[in-house]
Motif scaffolding. Structure first.
Motif, mmCIF file in Angstrom:
data_model
loop_
_atom_site.group_PDB
_atom_site.id
_atom_site.type_symbol
_atom_site.label_atom_id
_atom_site.label_comp_id
_atom_site.label_asym_id
_atom_site.label_seq_id
_atom_site.Cartn_x
_atom_site.Cartn_y
_atom_site.Cartn_z
ATOM 1 N N PHE A 32 0.811 -1.223 0.000
ATOM 2 C CA PHE A 32 0.000 0.000 0.000
ATOM 3 C C PHE A 32 0.846 1.276 0.000
ATOM 4 O O PHE A 32 0.307 2.375 0.067
ATOM 5 C CB PHE A 32 -0.997 -0.014 1.160
ATOM 6 C CG PHE A 32 -2.270 -0.736 0.827
ATOM 7 C CD1 PHE A 32 -2.288 -2.114 0.648
ATOM 8 C CD2 PHE A 32 -3.459 -0.046 0.661
ATOM 9 C CE1 PHE A 32 -3.459 -2.789 0.318
ATOM 10 C CE2 PHE A 32 -4.644 -0.704 0.332
ATOM 11 C CZ PHE A 32 -4.640 -2.080 0.170
ATOM 12 N N GLY A 70 0.257 -10.399 3.323
ATOM 13 C CA GLY A 70 -0.927 -9.940 2.575
ATOM 14 C C GLY A 70 -0.683 -8.710 1.726
ATOM 15 O O GLY A 70 -1.602 -8.212 1.070
ATOM 16 N N MET A 71 0.531 -8.173 1.725
ATOM 17 C CA MET A 71 0.911 -6.996 0.921
ATOM 18 C C MET A 71 0.087 -5.750 1.258
ATOM 19 O O MET A 71 -0.226 -4.940 0.391
ATOM 20 C CB MET A 71 0.806 -7.299 -0.594
ATOM 21 C CG MET A 71 1.621 -8.481 -1.060
ATOM 22 S SD MET A 71 3.404 -8.301 -0.788
ATOM 23 C CE MET A 71 3.918 -7.267 -2.140
ATOM 24 N N THR A 72 -0.281 -5.612 2.528
ATOM 25 C CA THR A 72 -0.998 -4.398 2.936
ATOM 26 C C THR A 72 -0.077 -3.411 3.664
ATOM 27 O O THR A 72 -0.540 -2.386 4.167
ATOM 28 C CB THR A 72 -2.163 -4.722 3.899
ATOM 29 O OG1 THR A 72 -1.621 -5.235 5.118
ATOM 30 C CG2 THR A 72 -3.126 -5.716 3.302
ATOM 31 N N CYS A 137 -4.471 -8.564 5.433
ATOM 32 C CA CYS A 137 -3.184 -8.650 6.132
ATOM 33 C C CYS A 137 -3.105 -9.953 6.921
ATOM 34 O O CYS A 137 -4.093 -10.443 7.439
ATOM 35 C CB CYS A 137 -2.942 -7.412 6.988
ATOM 36 S SG CYS A 137 -3.243 -7.576 8.717
ATOM 37 N N GLY A 140 1.380 -13.176 10.188
ATOM 38 C CA GLY A 140 2.852 -13.128 10.069
ATOM 39 C C GLY A 140 3.319 -11.718 9.733
ATOM 40 O O GLY A 140 4.295 -11.217 10.297
ATOM 41 N N GLY A 141 2.602 -11.053 8.815
ATOM 42 C CA GLY A 141 2.950 -9.674 8.451
ATOM 43 C C GLY A 141 2.677 -8.721 9.593
ATOM 44 O O GLY A 141 3.458 -7.812 9.879
ATOM 45 N N THR A 145 5.634 -6.494 11.372
ATOM 46 C CA THR A 145 5.613 -5.029 11.431
ATOM 47 C C THR A 145 5.225 -4.535 12.830
ATOM 48 O O THR A 145 5.084 -3.328 13.027
ATOM 49 C CB THR A 145 4.601 -4.455 10.412
ATOM 50 O OG1 THR A 145 3.315 -5.036 10.665
ATOM 51 C CG2 THR A 145 5.007 -4.742 8.983
ATOM 52 N N ALA A 147 2.334 -4.553 14.277
ATOM 53 C CA ALA A 147 1.206 -3.654 13.974
ATOM 54 C C ALA A 147 0.500 -3.202 15.255
ATOM 55 O O ALA A 147 0.559 -3.868 16.290
ATOM 56 C CB ALA A 147 0.226 -4.371 13.048
ATOM 57 N N VAL A 203 11.907 -15.800 8.806
ATOM 58 C CA VAL A 203 10.538 -15.888 8.289
ATOM 59 C C VAL A 203 9.681 -16.532 9.372
ATOM 60 O O VAL A 203 9.969 -17.652 9.813
ATOM 61 C CB VAL A 203 10.489 -16.723 6.992
ATOM 62 C CG1 VAL A 203 9.036 -16.930 6.548
ATOM 63 C CG2 VAL A 203 11.285 -16.042 5.891
ATOM 64 N N GLU A 416 3.955 3.161 13.844
ATOM 65 C CA GLU A 416 3.350 1.846 13.617
ATOM 66 C C GLU A 416 3.858 1.094 12.396
ATOM 67 O O GLU A 416 3.961 -0.114 12.433
ATOM 68 C CB GLU A 416 1.827 2.009 13.444
ATOM 69 C CG GLU A 416 1.102 2.365 14.724
ATOM 70 C CD GLU A 416 -0.383 2.090 14.670
ATOM 71 O OE1 GLU A 416 -0.957 2.221 13.580
ATOM 72 O OE2 GLU A 416 -0.950 1.747 15.723
HETATM 73 C C1 LIG Z 1 -6.301 0.093 5.136
HETATM 74 C C2 LIG Z 1 -5.084 -0.192 5.983
HETATM 75 C C3 LIG Z 1 -5.068 0.188 7.314
HETATM 76 C C4 LIG Z 1 -3.957 -0.088 8.117
HETATM 77 N N1 LIG Z 1 -4.000 0.306 9.409
HETATM 78 C C5 LIG Z 1 -2.952 0.035 10.203
HETATM 79 C C6 LIG Z 1 -2.992 0.393 11.579
HETATM 80 O O1 LIG Z 1 -3.951 0.962 12.067
HETATM 81 N N2 LIG Z 1 -1.919 0.075 12.338
HETATM 82 C C7 LIG Z 1 -0.825 -0.560 11.831
HETATM 83 O O2 LIG Z 1 0.116 -0.849 12.578
HETATM 84 N N3 LIG Z 1 -0.757 -0.882 10.527
HETATM 85 C C8 LIG Z 1 -1.780 -0.618 9.702
HETATM 86 N N4 LIG Z 1 -1.724 -0.976 8.379
HETATM 87 C C9 LIG Z 1 -0.475 -1.548 7.837
HETATM 88 C C10 LIG Z 1 -0.075 -2.852 8.473
HETATM 89 O O3 LIG Z 1 1.307 -2.799 8.739
HETATM 90 C C11 LIG Z 1 -0.305 -4.049 7.662
HETATM 91 O O4 LIG Z 1 -1.673 -4.102 7.367
HETATM 92 C C12 LIG Z 1 0.089 -5.401 8.302
HETATM 93 O O5 LIG Z 1 0.683 -5.277 9.566
HETATM 94 C C13 LIG Z 1 1.079 -6.092 7.421
HETATM 95 O O6 LIG Z 1 0.586 -7.377 7.140
HETATM 96 P P1 LIG Z 1 0.771 -8.034 5.698
HETATM 97 O O7 LIG Z 1 0.493 -9.486 5.856
HETATM 98 O O8 LIG Z 1 -0.024 -7.325 4.670
HETATM 99 O O9 LIG Z 1 2.329 -7.829 5.460
HETATM 100 P P2 LIG Z 1 3.101 -7.405 4.147
HETATM 101 O O10 LIG Z 1 2.706 -6.059 3.683
HETATM 102 O O11 LIG Z 1 3.013 -8.498 3.154
HETATM 103 O O12 LIG Z 1 4.582 -7.344 4.749
HETATM 104 C C14 LIG Z 1 4.940 -6.389 5.687
HETATM 105 C C15 LIG Z 1 6.380 -6.672 6.179
HETATM 106 O O13 LIG Z 1 6.433 -7.899 6.899
HETATM 107 C C16 LIG Z 1 7.283 -8.848 6.246
HETATM 108 N N5 LIG Z 1 6.610 -10.145 6.373
HETATM 109 C C17 LIG Z 1 5.363 -10.469 5.966
HETATM 110 N N6 LIG Z 1 5.062 -11.740 6.362
HETATM 111 C C18 LIG Z 1 6.158 -12.200 7.020
HETATM 112 C C19 LIG Z 1 6.476 -13.424 7.682
HETATM 113 N N7 LIG Z 1 5.602 -14.440 7.753
HETATM 114 N N8 LIG Z 1 7.708 -13.563 8.249
HETATM 115 C C20 LIG Z 1 8.598 -12.556 8.189
HETATM 116 N N9 LIG Z 1 8.352 -11.381 7.587
HETATM 117 C C21 LIG Z 1 7.142 -11.199 7.017
HETATM 118 C C22 LIG Z 1 7.462 -8.339 4.842
HETATM 119 O O14 LIG Z 1 8.706 -8.727 4.299
HETATM 120 C C23 LIG Z 1 7.384 -6.833 5.041
HETATM 121 O O15 LIG Z 1 8.616 -6.337 5.467
HETATM 122 C C24 LIG Z 1 -2.815 -0.731 7.549
HETATM 123 C C25 LIG Z 1 -2.841 -1.108 6.206
HETATM 124 C C26 LIG Z 1 -3.952 -0.853 5.428
HETATM 125 C C27 LIG Z 1 -3.932 -1.275 3.980
#
Ligand SMILES: Cc1cc2nc3c(=O)[nH]c(=O)nc-3n(C[C@H](O)[C@H](O)[C@H](O)COP(=O)(O)OP(=O)(O)OC[C@H]3O[C@@H](n4cnc5c(N)ncnc54)[C@H](O)[C@@H]3O)c2cc1C
Length: 463
Positions: A32, A70-72, A137, A140-141, A145, A147, A203, A416
């Protein structure tokens, strides 16, 4: 590369990896915050054992690997650069166990956050972490991060909600740290290496999450205050009165409230013109006494003069209207554009001084600039949205002013979302050279060939 792909297929079967045009572009190229390149290959492991084999072979071939959930993400952390292989956790989506006595849920890393929330709900429990990307999301992600989201004040960030995990190191070693106990001081707490390190140290493949009894009542109010000192006094009073039940304390500065009202379909719950607005929410276990206590809090704060006005939600619809104001940045593309947004942390007592300084510095650079301020100030977290009608939009110059002000007030450039690649240049604003050196030492000790998510968080670690 061809040898590596053959080795992977020979070891784990031909469906373990997709290459070239087989790679679904939209799923693996952008998060995102950032569009990267389509990875030349994506591996889809089914288990920690598969992840171990993939990383061991990549390490032997010195092949860079980008973990993808989940690439979010909002920092470009999961986006691949040229020549990198993506490792997608999308096939590891099982919920393995719910243990009501321990208050835990054991899950694979690729489960979507919303699936975890729904499974907890079916067990009459709550997994409290919640954020806008919940449908896509993965846990794991979320862990990688660290979150935060909407209920940090009451339940903490992801770090506080993870009791144990399993992770695979860049050389393929599986670290089983699947701890279920609240107390465990036997040596280093290794899970902390992987939480918040954005996929640069290992990972994550499985997690043990904390789940909680479901709250039985929600009380919400929208209030106004004449000064930041009064807002802090109201926070203290809320903490004392609600004794741990306080779940949101969202502060909106007057300029934010002005912009927020542009997108509201219903009338405003409180008139504009006050210097501060606070959305306060409490979650409790006894609807009758919770309501009484909450209304007593607002009455007392009005009596003491720390609030100038306050309205308690009498229905879900009222509460939604209060939250709609707070969540109005979702509509800013229509009402307040072009803009750029920031998510930073500051010591709570200094937030209002920071706001004044930031607003002044931006105005000195661009007399026509607008900036609005709001946030979870009880978590030290403030959001800023800067709007300016200028082409080309001076995003980088705005970032420099905001982050320099954060540095001057000893804050964090990332409350965050992490550093990923989008905040690489600003990490040193919030971390000392010694801290960054220790991060590099850790990275190189665990990943000497720098194959795991290279370039993220620390930039080039070889120099
Ligand atoms: C609409 C929206 C609202 C959001 N609101 C918030 C919020 O209120 N607070 C907040 O903190 N964040 C928020 N986020 C962002 C948040 O960081 C992500 O949604 C989530 O934490 C990342 O999950 P993901 O699976 O999409 O990870 P990805 O985007 O795929 O990856 C994020 C990072 O984690 C790594 N990663 C992913 N999976 C693994 C794994 N299994 N092992 C090791 N590394 C891994 C990736 O290499 C990358 O560095 C928001 C995002 C969106 C789109």
């Amino acid at each position: 590369m061809i040898n590596l792909i053959d080795d992977l297929k020979n070891a784990l079967g031909s469906d373990i990896v997709k290459t070239g045009d087989e790679v679904p572009e939209h799923q693996h190229t952008k998060d995102f915050a950032l569009r990267g390149v389509r990875p030349f290959a994506v591996a889809y492991p089914r288990s920690a054992g598969d992840v171990s084999v993939i990383l061991r072979l990549c390490n032997q071939h010195h092949q860079a690997v980008v973990p993808q959930g989940g690439m979010t993400g909002l920092a470009g952390g999961a986006v691949a650069a040229e020549g990198q292989l993506a490792l997608s956790l999308s096939r590891m989506g099982e919920i393995e166990e719910i243990d009501l006595a321990a208050g835990t849920m054991t899950v694979q890393a690729g489960v979507a956050l919303q699936t975890v929330q729904e499974a907890a709900d079916r067990a009459d429990m709550l997994f409290p972490l919640d954020l806008g990307g919940r449908g896509s999301c993965q846990v794991g992600g979320m862990a990688s991060t660290n979150a935060g989201g909407n209920r940090v004040l009451r339940y903490g960030m992801a770090r506080a909600l993870i009791l144990g995990l399993e992770a695979v190191l860049p050389d393929g070693t599986i670290i089983n740290n699947l701890n279920k106990m609240l107390k465990n001081n036997a040596g280093y707490d290794l899970k902390q290496l992987f939480i918040g390190s954005e996929g640069t140290l290992g990972v994550i493949t499985r997690l043990i999450l904390r789940i909680f009894p479901k709250p039985r009542s929600v009380s919400t109010a929208l209030c106004s205050s004449r000064s930041y000192a009064d807002v802090l006094a109201f926070l203290q009073l809320s903490n004392q009165t609600l004794a741990g039940a306080l779940s949101a304390f969202e502060v909106m500065w007057a300029d934010f409230y002005e912009v927020a009202q542009r997108s509201q379909k219903r009338g405003l719950p409180l008139p504009s013109g006050e210097p501060f607005y606070v959305l306060v929410e409490a979650l409790g276990g006894d609807p009758l006494s919770d309501k009484e206590k909450f209304e007593g809090l607002i009455a007392r704060a009005l009596e003491d003069g720390v609030l100038t006005d306050g309205v308690v939600a009498q229905s879900l619809r009222d509460a939604e209207a209060f939250w709609a104001l707070r969540d109005s940045p979702g509509e800013f593309r229509q009402t307040y554009w072009p803009n750029t947004a920031f998510d930073v942390s500051l010591p709570i007592g200094e937030i209002d001084d920071f706001v004044e300084a930031c607003r002044d510095r931006l105005r000195s650079a661009w007399p026509d600039v607008n900036s609005v301020y709001f946030g979870h100030i009880a978590d030290s977290n403030i959001h800023i949205v800067v709007q300016l009608d200028q082409k080309p939009f001076p995003k980088r110059a705005i970032e420099e002013i905001v982050y320099e002000t954060v540095r001057d007030y000893r804050g964090s450039v990332s409350a965050e979302h992490g550093i990923g690649v989008v905040k690489l240049d600003f990490l040193e604003f919030s971390r000392t050279p010694e801290e960054i050196a220790l991060m590099r030492t850790l990275k190189l000790a665990i990943d000497p060939h720098n194959i795991l998510n290279p370039g993220k968080v620390l930039g080039d670690v070889s120099s």
